[in-house]
Design an enzyme around this catalytic site. Structure first.
Site, short mmCIF file in Angstrom:
data_model
loop_
_atom_site.label_atom_id
_atom_site.label_comp_id
_atom_site.label_asym_id
_atom_site.label_seq_id
_atom_site.Cartn_x
_atom_site.Cartn_y
_atom_site.Cartn_z
N HIS A 79 12.41 -14.63 -41.94
CA HIS A 79 13.58 -14.58 -42.82
C HIS A 79 13.28 -13.82 -44.09
O HIS A 79 14.08 -12.97 -44.53
CB HIS A 79 14.04 -16.01 -43.15
N ARG A 80 12.20 -14.12 -44.76
CA ARG A 80 11.67 -13.42 -45.93
C ARG A 80 12.58 -13.51 -47.17
O ARG A 80 12.46 -12.70 -48.08
CB ARG A 80 11.42 -11.93 -45.60
N ASP A 81 13.47 -14.52 -47.21
CA ASP A 81 14.25 -14.74 -48.44
C ASP A 81 14.77 -16.18 -48.48
O ASP A 81 15.95 -16.42 -48.76
CB ASP A 81 15.41 -13.76 -48.53
N ILE A 82 13.88 -17.12 -48.22
CA ILE A 82 14.27 -18.53 -48.25
C ILE A 82 14.36 -18.99 -49.70
O ILE A 82 13.41 -18.89 -50.47
CB ILE A 82 13.25 -19.39 -47.47
N ASN A 86 20.51 -19.50 -50.41
CA ASN A 86 20.66 -18.98 -49.04
C ASN A 86 20.68 -20.08 -48.00
O ASN A 86 20.73 -19.79 -46.80
CB ASN A 86 19.55 -18.00 -48.71
#
Length: 433
Positions: A79-82, A86
């Site tokens: 995912h790289r944007d937790i 979000n």
């Protein structure tokens, strides 16, 4: 966006937002992603003024987050944007991972370099801050550990302003990384802290439940290989210790006010109709300008009431000066103005009263010219004469027209000459004269 659409179509889990469809705009040449409607997010729930989350509520949210991450990692997706904003929450309390704009595919058996400019700064792992391009599921698990501590604390635990400050906050909380950490990640020694730090997770989070410290130490480990996986995190003793995770009905749901009103159209229409009724009632009770003027006529100067039925004069003090302003050396002059007489009723003028007949043409129209007499009424005018008399508006408009009516062979709809040409035209040049 194409990669995000492919990833969303590949994922299918209750804790991951579902892509309902695509919408296009021919006017703007844009493409829109259509998702299911979500009422709130985890960041709003954490920062709500009602209070902090309880341990069962934190466990329920954490289980849903790790379950969604496990599905993503099993499908080979990072995912790289937790972060809290979000992680969307619907009205039933179900948490769903959203915003896969920075997500990417990965294969642990066949690694490839990835960019380190991902993940929001407060939830970014130390290897990404140090510029590492060879990473895996550890970046998502670090962000999950930051959210676990944030749910207990009620605020972000490491709100750094710059990448250097964020690194120092991480080292002060988790301690200095060992020597093999720099060698394994192939990082420069210039990033090492000037002085060694010891881990302070236990002291910093002493108010947290004791069963949560083990999971926090695992997820916030400096070495990515020590963070384990989402499946191992779900098997941690934190989720098996009493009190257990609560049901969805026990979770707080923060909905926006406009969302609640949108689900109640009947109540909204009812409030609107009552408001309109109140406005109409207020307008009826408010006196009009005519009524206010009549009320003023019943009051004398300086607010003194006037006796009803009596003939009263209205006194006004007027100041005369060259500049129109009042000076202290001048005495006001008092004028008495009688009540104005009643005006006769206004009669609507008829069409014949608008026709003006000049005395110069009275002989052609069948009348006699009289000057200085106001008692005589003008002779009746035939409808044909009214059409022929085209210069009734301006007194001097008949100077360019010969005396006598003009029988033009063209109808009124055919005569569309300009104003200047109409003033200079000669009646003798008209065909058929």
């Amino acid at each position: 966006m194409a990669r995000e659409i492919m990833i969303l179509q590949k994922l299918d889990h209750p804790n991951i937002v579902k892509l309902e469809g695509l919408a296009t705009s021919r006017m703007q040449y844009s493409l829109y992603l259509v998702f299911e409607f979500m009422h709130s997010d985890l960041a709003t729930v954490i920062s709500r003024p009602g209070g902090r989350l309880t341990e069962p509520q934190v466990k329920c949210y954490m289980q849903q987050l790790l379950a969604g991450l496990r599905h993503c990692h099993e499908k080979g997706i990072l995912h790289r944007d937790i972060k809290g904003s979000n992680l969307l929450i619907d009205k039933q309390g179900v948490l769903k991972i959203a915003d896969f704009g920075l997500a990417n595919h990965f294969n642990p058996n066949k690694k490839r370099p990835l960019t380190s400019r991902v993940v929001t700064l407060w939830y970014r792992s130390p290897e990404l801050l140090l510029g590492c391009t060879d990473y895996g599921v550890g970046v998502d698990l670090w962000s999950a550990g930051c959210l676990l501590a944030e749910m207990f604390a009620g605020r972000p635990i490491m709100p750094g302003k710059t990448e250097v400050e964020q690194l120092h906050r991480i080292f002060k909380l988790c301690g200095s990384p060992p020597e093999d950490f720099w060698r394994r990640l192939n990082l420069s020694a210039s990033f090492r802290p000037p002085q060694p730090y010891r881990p302070l997770i236990t002291e910093a989070f002493k108010d947290f439940p004791s069963c949560s410290l083990g999971l926090l130490k695992m997820l916030l480990a400096l070495d990515p290989s020590c963070r384990g996986s989402a499946s191992s995190a779900l098997q941690n003793e934190f989720f098996g210790t009493s009190p257990l995770a609560c049901d969805l009905s026990g979770l707080p749901v923060v909905c926006k006010k406009e969302d609640d009103e949108s689900n109640q159209p009947h109540e909204r229409r009812k409030r609107r109709s009552s408001k309109l009724k109140h406005q109409s009632r207020t307008q009826k009770e408010t006196p009009t300008n005519v009524e206010q003027n009549m009320m003023k006529l019943e009051v004398g100067d300086y607010g003194r009431p006037v006796k009803a039925g009596a003939r009263t004069t209205y006194s006004h003090e007027l100041m005369r000066s060259s500049t129109g302003s009042t000076t202290s050396g001048m005495q006001p002059q008092r004028y008495s103005l009688s009540t104005p007489p009643a005006l006769p009723p206004v009669k609507s003028p008829s069409f014949r009263e608008h026709v003006v007949v000049r005395p110069a043409h009275s002989r052609e129209l069948g009348g006699s010219s009289t000057t200085g007499s106001t008692s005589s009424s003008p002779p009746p005018i035939k409808p044909s004469s009214i059409l022929e008399q085209r210069t009734e508006a301006h007194p001097a408009a008949t100077k360019n027209v010969e005396n006598g009516p003009i029988n033009h062979r063209y109808g009124m709809e055919k005569r569309s000459a300009s104003t200047s040409g109409f003033r200079r035209f000669d009646a003798k040049q008209i065909p058929g004269r």
